[in-house]
Scaffold this motif. Structure first.
Motif, PDB file in Angstrom:
ATOM      1  N   VAL A 194       3.862  -2.707   4.401  1.00 44.42           N
ATOM      2  CA  VAL A 194       2.619  -3.543   3.473  1.00 44.42           C
ATOM      3  C   VAL A 194       1.453  -3.272   4.510  1.00 44.42           C
ATOM      4  CG1 VAL A 194       3.946  -5.130   3.459  1.00 44.42           C
ATOM      5  CG2 VAL A 194       3.069  -5.479   5.495  1.00 44.42           C
ATOM      6  N   GLU A 195       1.073  -2.194   5.537  1.00 44.52           N
ATOM      7  CA  GLU A 195      -0.387  -1.979   6.587  1.00 44.52           C
ATOM      8  C   GLU A 195      -0.429  -0.683   5.288  1.00 44.52           C
ATOM      9  OE1 GLU A 195      -1.449  -3.183   8.809  1.00 44.52           O
ATOM     10  OE2 GLU A 195       0.440  -4.954   9.892  1.00 44.52           O
ATOM     11  N   ALA A 196      -2.179  -1.498   5.228  1.00 47.53           N
ATOM     12  CA  ALA A 196      -2.909  -0.520   4.576  1.00 47.53           C
ATOM     13  C   ALA A 196      -3.074   0.830   5.297  1.00 47.53           C
ATOM     14  CB  ALA A 196      -4.461  -0.790   4.513  1.00 47.53           C
ATOM     15  N   PHE A 197      -3.075   1.086   6.471  1.00 47.50           N
ATOM     16  CA  PHE A 197      -3.087   2.468   7.571  1.00 47.50           C
ATOM     17  C   PHE A 197      -2.006   3.094   7.460  1.00 47.50           C
ATOM     18  CE2 PHE A 197      -2.430   4.618  11.919  1.00 47.50           C
ATOM     19  CZ  PHE A 197      -4.111   5.200  11.667  1.00 47.50           C
ATOM     20  N   ASP A 198      -0.472   2.456   7.389  1.00 48.97           N
ATOM     21  CA  ASP A 198       0.358   3.539   7.326  1.00 48.97           C
ATOM     22  C   ASP A 198       0.498   3.789   5.614  1.00 48.97           C
ATOM     23  OD1 ASP A 198       1.351   2.585   9.368  1.00 48.97           O
ATOM     24  OD2 ASP A 198       2.587   0.767   8.158  1.00 48.97           O
ATOM     25  N   ALA A 199      -0.332   3.445   4.958  1.00 46.12           N
ATOM     26  CA  ALA A 199      -0.510   3.894   3.585  1.00 46.12           C
ATOM     27  C   ALA A 199      -1.677   5.061   3.508  1.00 46.12           C
ATOM     28  CB  ALA A 199      -0.956   3.138   2.282  1.00 46.12           C
ATOM     29  N   LEU A 200      -2.557   4.622   4.614  1.00 45.75           N
ATOM     30  CA  LEU A 200      -3.796   5.268   5.106  1.00 45.75           C
ATOM     31  C   LEU A 200      -3.456   6.787   5.604  1.00 45.75           C
ATOM     32  CD1 LEU A 200      -7.162   6.074   3.813  1.00 45.75           C
ATOM     33  CD2 LEU A 200      -7.167   5.053   6.488  1.00 45.75           C
ATOM     34  N   SER A 201      -2.637   6.693   6.304  1.00 45.08           N
ATOM     35  CA  SER A 201      -2.525   8.251   7.549  1.00 45.08           C
ATOM     36  C   SER A 201      -1.713   9.136   6.560  1.00 45.08           C
ATOM     37  CB  SER A 201      -1.692   7.183   8.155  1.00 45.08           C
ATOM     38  OG  SER A 201       0.040   6.656   8.464  1.00 45.08           O
ATOM     39  N   VAL A 202      -1.335   8.701   6.007  1.00 47.64           N
ATOM     40  CA  VAL A 202      -0.694   9.837   5.076  1.00 47.64           C
ATOM     41  C   VAL A 202      -1.206  10.388   4.021  1.00 47.64           C
ATOM     42  CG1 VAL A 202       1.556  10.440   3.572  1.00 47.64           C
ATOM     43  CG2 VAL A 202       2.257   9.178   5.776  1.00 47.64           C
ATOM     44  N   ALA A 203      -1.825   9.505   3.435  1.00 49.76           N
ATOM     45  CA  ALA A 203      -2.988   9.591   2.370  1.00 49.76           C
ATOM     46  C   ALA A 203      -3.987  10.589   2.853  1.00 49.76           C
ATOM     47  CB  ALA A 203      -3.723   8.522   1.628  1.00 49.76           C
ATOM     48  N   VAL A 204      -4.379  10.440   4.161  1.00 50.91           N
ATOM     49  CA  VAL A 204      -5.416  11.246   4.602  1.00 50.91           C
ATOM     50  C   VAL A 204      -5.541  12.555   4.573  1.00 50.91           C
ATOM     51  CG1 VAL A 204      -6.464  11.855   7.082  1.00 50.91           C
ATOM     52  CG2 VAL A 204      -6.757   9.273   5.762  1.00 50.91           C
ATOM     53  N   GLU A 205      -3.507  12.883   4.591  1.00 51.81           N
ATOM     54  CA  GLU A 205      -3.086  14.490   5.112  1.00 51.81           C
ATOM     55  C   GLU A 205      -3.393  15.142   3.848  1.00 51.81           C
ATOM     56  OE1 GLU A 205      -3.370  15.015   8.559  1.00 51.81           O
ATOM     57  OE2 GLU A 205      -3.656  13.102   8.878  1.00 51.81           O
ATOM     58  N   TYR A 206      -3.107  14.726   3.350  1.00 52.66           N
ATOM     59  CA  TYR A 206      -3.000  14.969   1.514  1.00 52.66           C
ATOM     60  C   TYR A 206      -3.943  15.724   0.836  1.00 52.66           C
ATOM     61  CZ  TYR A 206      -1.820  16.209  -3.331  1.00 52.66           C
ATOM     62  OH  TYR A 206      -0.671  16.389  -4.676  1.00 52.66           O
ATOM     63  N   PRO A 220       0.561  -0.911  -0.479  1.00 49.65           N
ATOM     64  CA  PRO A 220      -0.153   0.500   0.169  1.00 49.65           C
ATOM     65  C   PRO A 220       0.839   1.221  -0.012  1.00 49.65           C
ATOM     66  CG  PRO A 220      -0.203  -1.331   1.508  1.00 49.65           C
ATOM     67  CD  PRO A 220       0.138  -2.363   0.975  1.00 49.65           C
ATOM     68  N   ALA A 221       1.604   1.362   0.817  1.00 48.95           N
ATOM     69  CA  ALA A 221       2.775   2.666   1.015  1.00 48.95           C
ATOM     70  C   ALA A 221       3.677   3.098  -0.761  1.00 48.95           C
ATOM     71  CB  ALA A 221       3.945   2.047   2.245  1.00 48.95           C
ATOM     72  N   ARG A 222       4.017   2.079  -0.896  1.00 50.50           N
ATOM     73  CA  ARG A 222       5.000   1.893  -2.442  1.00 50.50           C
ATOM     74  C   ARG A 222       3.123   2.491  -3.770  1.00 50.50           C
ATOM     75  NH1 ARG A 222       8.188  -2.790  -4.643  1.00 50.50           N
ATOM     76  NH2 ARG A 222       8.718  -0.326  -6.020  1.00 50.50           N
ATOM     77  N   ILE A 223       2.115   1.557  -3.621  1.00 57.47           N
ATOM     78  CA  ILE A 223       1.058   2.058  -3.538  1.00 57.47           C
ATOM     79  C   ILE A 223       0.908   3.618  -3.955  1.00 57.47           C
ATOM     80  CG2 ILE A 223      -1.268   2.262  -4.991  1.00 57.47           C
ATOM     81  CD1 ILE A 223      -0.852  -0.714  -4.447  1.00 57.47           C
ATOM     82  N   VAL A 224       0.501   4.307  -2.986  1.00 59.85           N
ATOM     83  CA  VAL A 224       0.536   5.871  -2.386  1.00 59.85           C
ATOM     84  C   VAL A 224       1.978   6.521  -3.223  1.00 59.85           C
ATOM     85  CG1 VAL A 224       0.610   7.787  -1.003  1.00 59.85           C
ATOM     86  CG2 VAL A 224      -0.299   5.501  -0.417  1.00 59.85           C
ATOM     87  N   ALA A 225       3.538   6.017  -2.949  1.00 61.46           N
ATOM     88  CA  ALA A 225       4.700   6.843  -3.562  1.00 61.46           C
ATOM     89  C   ALA A 225       4.300   6.701  -4.808  1.00 61.46           C
ATOM     90  CB  ALA A 225       5.748   5.481  -2.810  1.00 61.46           C
ATOM     91  N   VAL A 226       3.959   5.667  -5.522  1.00 57.81           N
ATOM     92  CA  VAL A 226       3.830   5.841  -7.301  1.00 57.81           C
ATOM     93  C   VAL A 226       3.075   6.786  -7.579  1.00 57.81           C
ATOM     94  CG1 VAL A 226       3.057   4.628  -9.016  1.00 57.81           C
ATOM     95  CG2 VAL A 226       5.213   3.524  -7.280  1.00 57.81           C
ATOM     96  N   ILE A 227       1.767   6.833  -7.252  1.00 58.28           N
ATOM     97  CA  ILE A 227       0.815   7.839  -7.398  1.00 58.28           C
ATOM     98  C   ILE A 227       1.450   9.249  -7.449  1.00 58.28           C
ATOM     99  CG2 ILE A 227      -1.229   8.884  -7.061  1.00 58.28           C
ATOM    100  CD1 ILE A 227      -1.666   6.052  -6.689  1.00 58.28           C
TER     101      ILE A 227
END
Length: 349
Positions: free
Chosen positions: A189-201, A132-139
């Motif tokens: 690989v945790e969805a929340f680690d990616a979500l916690s950053v994505a929510v701030e954007y 999940p975190a790498r997906i957010v980083a790629v986008i």
């Protein structure tokens, strides 16, 4: 010109919490979002234990009335059973969403694969990552590239003021988006680690600002129009990613909460029963009177652990849901207060 006044693209950060730098604000955010839920739970339990003992030392409460204590213990037992029953019901609701016939499952799977193909088309990767975190980083990297392409497309535009507005916007877009890469751990690989950053954007603001600049532009070449469309499409993909991870996270989080409540619920019922047994002897308390306040306070705290667990999980899930409650650009708070970064109506209107 209308195109100039339509969008405030100042240097104020577009992230939603970047300005919260105080110790108290960071602590509140840690309790609501960032902190481990078990740590928050046991922190609440420790506060309850200290609070009960403080009331005892201040002579506000006593542990001598046998009838009052046994009635309280009976109420605790009933409350613990009710809480566990409620959590089991929630768990059944979650499980019902997981069961799907072949056709529905194929539709869901096809939707996820289409989503991954969209990531591959808008980024430089041949295969979308599975973390999940790498997906957010790629986008995020794709958004930065689309912003740079837009800046290149408007270079030398005949309307210099419009060009400056777009460049200010793309500079801010780059700054806000690169912040994601600074915060995210790509190995997670945790969805929340990616979500916690994505929510701030603040993708909603970015989309609104881009659409406002495009719609109020004095004139657009085909290249500039395509650059706007590519950027807006990539920002929408980020919004879809945020929503996807939120759904996955909430399913996993509520399931884990159900498990932990069962684990804590059984000791809570036993602790409430022990309180009743401590005072069940006709001759008085079954243990040393001097130890009674400490033992009873500890057992009462154990009874409250499932409730503390409920509070810690509801704080996080409710906060995440509240901050991602809208679909598309929409301002739900302080609608009459003008803030840096708001998209305002065109002066021409």
């Amino acid at each position: 010109m209308g195109s100039v006044g339509s969008t405030d693209t100042g240097d104020t950060s577009g992230t939603k919490r970047r300005e919260q730098t105080g110790s108290l604000s960071r602590f509140v955010e840690w309790v609501k979002i960032d902190g481990d839920r078990l740590v928050v739970t046991f922190g609440i339990a420790a506060i309850i234990f200290a609070f009960v003992l403080a009331l005892y030392f201040l002579d506000v409460i006593a542990f001598e009335n046998q009838n009052s204590i046994t009635r309280m213990a009976s109420g605790m037992i009933a409350g613990s059973f009710s809480l566990v029953t409620l959590v089991v019901s929630v768990n059944q609701l979650i499980l019902s969403q997981e069961f799907s016939p072949a056709g529905k499952h194929r539709d869901q799977y096809a939707g996820v694969m289409d989503f991954r193909r969209d990531i591959e088309e808008r980024s430089s990767v041949s295969t979308a990552p599975i973390e999940p975190a790498r997906i957010v980083a790629v986008i995020a990297d794709a958004i930065v590239r689309r912003g740079d392409e837009l800046a290149d497309a408007v270079e030398g535009h005949r309307d210099e003021e419009f060009e400056r507005e777009v460049l200010r916007y793309t500079d801010r877009l780059r700054s806000d988006t690169e912040w994601i890469n600074e915060q995210i751990d790509r190995s997670s690989v945790e969805a929340f680690d990616a979500l916690s950053v994505a929510v701030e954007y603040d993708d909603g603001w970015q989309i609104s600002a881009a659409r406002s600049l495009r719609n109020d532009a004095p004139a657009l070449t085909d290249e500039t129009s395509a650059a706007f469309e590519d950027l807006i499409g990539t920002l929408r993909l980020f919004s879809t990613t945020q929503e996807h991870f939120k759904t996955v996270y909430l399913q996993r989080e509520l399931t884990r909460f159900s498990q932990l409540t069962i684990y804590c619920g059984i000791p809570a019922v036993l602790a409430a029963a022990l309180i009743a047994l401590l005072y069940g002897d006709a001759g008085g308390a079954a243990i040393n009177v001097q130890l009674l306040p400490y033992v009873t306070s500890f057992l009462a705290t154990v009874v409250f652990v499932p409730l503390a667990l409920l509070a810690s999980y509801i704080l996080r899930t409710a906060t995440v849901t509240r901050r991602t409650a809208t679909t598309g650009p929409m301002l739900l708070e302080e609608p009459t207060k003008e803030r840096p970064g708001d998209v305002r109506e065109s002066e021409a209107d």
